[in-house]
Scaffold this active site. Structure first.
Site, PDB file in Angstrom:
ATOM      1  N   HIS A  24      -2.610   2.989   7.053  1.00 18.46           N
ATOM      2  CA  HIS A  24      -1.658   0.974   7.371  1.00 18.46           C
ATOM      3  C   HIS A  24      -0.190   1.627   7.199  1.00 18.46           C
ATOM      4  O   HIS A  24       0.283   2.579   6.823  1.00 18.46           O
ATOM      5  CB  HIS A  24      -2.059   0.511   5.945  1.00 18.46           C
ATOM      6  CG  HIS A  24      -2.115   1.128   4.583  1.00 18.46           C
ATOM      7  ND1 HIS A  24      -2.300   1.976   4.444  1.00 18.46           N
ATOM      8  CD2 HIS A  24      -0.861   0.592   3.887  1.00 18.46           C
ATOM      9  CE1 HIS A  24      -2.714   2.163   3.059  1.00 18.46           C
ATOM     10  NE2 HIS A  24      -0.525   1.426   2.741  1.00 18.46           N
ATOM     11  N   HIS A  70       3.548  -0.265   5.938  1.00 14.67           N
ATOM     12  CA  HIS A  70       4.569  -1.495   5.707  1.00 14.67           C
ATOM     13  C   HIS A  70       5.536  -1.654   6.426  1.00 14.67           C
ATOM     14  O   HIS A  70       6.007  -1.394   7.435  1.00 14.67           O
ATOM     15  CB  HIS A  70       5.062  -0.473   4.948  1.00 14.67           C
ATOM     16  CG  HIS A  70       3.924   0.006   3.412  1.00 14.67           C
ATOM     17  ND1 HIS A  70       4.089  -0.919   2.073  1.00 14.67           N
ATOM     18  CD2 HIS A  70       3.506   1.079   3.321  1.00 14.67           C
ATOM     19  CE1 HIS A  70       2.419  -0.235   1.239  1.00 14.67           C
ATOM     20  NE2 HIS A  70       2.725   1.172   2.371  1.00 14.67           N
TER      21      HIS A  70
HETATM   22  P1  5GP Z   1       0.359   2.547   0.244  1.00 16.09           P
HETATM   23  O1  5GP Z   1       0.316   3.196  -1.521  1.00 16.09           O
HETATM   24  O2  5GP Z   1      -1.648   3.264   0.220  1.00 16.09           O
HETATM   25  O3  5GP Z   1       0.736   3.438   1.140  1.00 16.09           O
HETATM   26  O4  5GP Z   1       0.016   1.681   0.563  1.00 16.09           O
HETATM   27  C1  5GP Z   1      -1.239   0.342  -0.506  1.00 16.09           C
HETATM   28  C2  5GP Z   1      -0.376  -0.649  -0.467  1.00 16.09           C
HETATM   29  O5  5GP Z   1      -1.316  -2.045  -0.754  1.00 16.09           O
HETATM   30  C3  5GP Z   1       0.131  -0.832  -1.125  1.00 16.09           C
HETATM   31  O6  5GP Z   1       1.558  -1.681  -1.223  1.00 16.09           O
HETATM   32  C4  5GP Z   1       0.182  -2.141  -2.742  1.00 16.09           C
HETATM   33  O7  5GP Z   1       0.643  -2.998  -3.033  1.00 16.09           O
HETATM   34  C5  5GP Z   1      -1.637  -2.768  -1.753  1.00 16.09           C
HETATM   35  N1  5GP Z   1      -2.136  -3.334  -2.199  1.00 16.09           N
HETATM   36  C6  5GP Z   1      -3.025  -2.383  -3.319  1.00 16.09           C
HETATM   37  N2  5GP Z   1      -4.024  -3.742  -3.180  1.00 16.09           N
HETATM   38  C7  5GP Z   1      -3.830  -4.700  -2.776  1.00 16.09           C
HETATM   39  C8  5GP Z   1      -5.108  -5.957  -2.262  1.00 16.09           C
HETATM   40  O8  5GP Z   1      -6.233  -5.739  -2.804  1.00 16.09           O
HETATM   41  N3  5GP Z   1      -4.557  -6.204  -1.297  1.00 16.09           N
HETATM   42  C9  5GP Z   1      -3.662  -6.206  -0.915  1.00 16.09           C
HETATM   43  N4  5GP Z   1      -2.891  -7.228   0.095  1.00 16.09           N
HETATM   44  N5  5GP Z   1      -2.762  -5.606  -0.821  1.00 16.09           N
HETATM   45  C10 5GP Z   1      -2.998  -3.916  -2.229  1.00 16.09           C
END
Ligand code: 5GP
Length: 144
Positions: free
Chosen positions: A107, A109
């Protein structure tokens, strides 16, 4: 979770794609889904994920899937910019737990940055859902 962790089809984002978990979406087509981050670093923090690619991270994605995804990231980022008029926009993408990745489905951001507002910590504080719905409505309207 290392960079070589196998894709888990039951990760949170895969479940959101399948409609098993809710999300406040702003964009949806056959290839990509964009929705509000529920632990936003800033007002309007949005995530863009591929729907077909079973990629844990940037390294195991097909280049064709990546090129479609980055086009969707630009499209959604333009909508976020138009809707919220931030002073800057950060794009981020983490690979492996050591780099801060917490959900193991590729993903991007989109993090709008406002000079007068700080950045909260990554995956920290849960947002007010009504506020997220309102922001999503503005982004959806900007995307047309
Ligand atoms: P990563 O840490 O993998 O780069 O980003 C994952 C993102 O997903 C984080 O920014 C976190 O806040 C978000 N996130 C985690 N769980 C959920 C969820 O259940 N729903 C949504 N919409 N975002 C989530």
């Amino acid at each position: 979770m290392s960079l070589d962790t196998a894709y888990d089809p039951d990760n949170i984002f895969a479940r959101i794609i399948r409609g098993e978990l809710p999300a406040i979406s702003v964009y949806d087509d056959d290839d990509a889904l964009a929705f509000m981050d529920i632990f936003p670093q800033t007002r309007g923090h949005t995530l863009v994920i591929p729907k077909k690619a079973r990629a844990t991270n940037f390294f195991d994605a097909d280049v064709a899937d990546l090129s479609v995804l980055i086009a969707r990231v630009q499209h959604v980022a333009r909508g976020v910019r138009k809707a919220l008029k931030p002073d800057g926009v950060r794009l981020a993408q983490f690979n492996g737990a050591a780099a801060g990745q917490t959900v193991f489905h590729l993903h991007f951001h989109i993090i709008p940055v406002f000079e007068s507002e700080g950045l909260k910590r990554h995956a920290g504080e849960k947002a007010d859902m009504a506020e997220l719905e309102a922001l999503a409505g503005r982004i959806r309207a900007a995307l047309g």
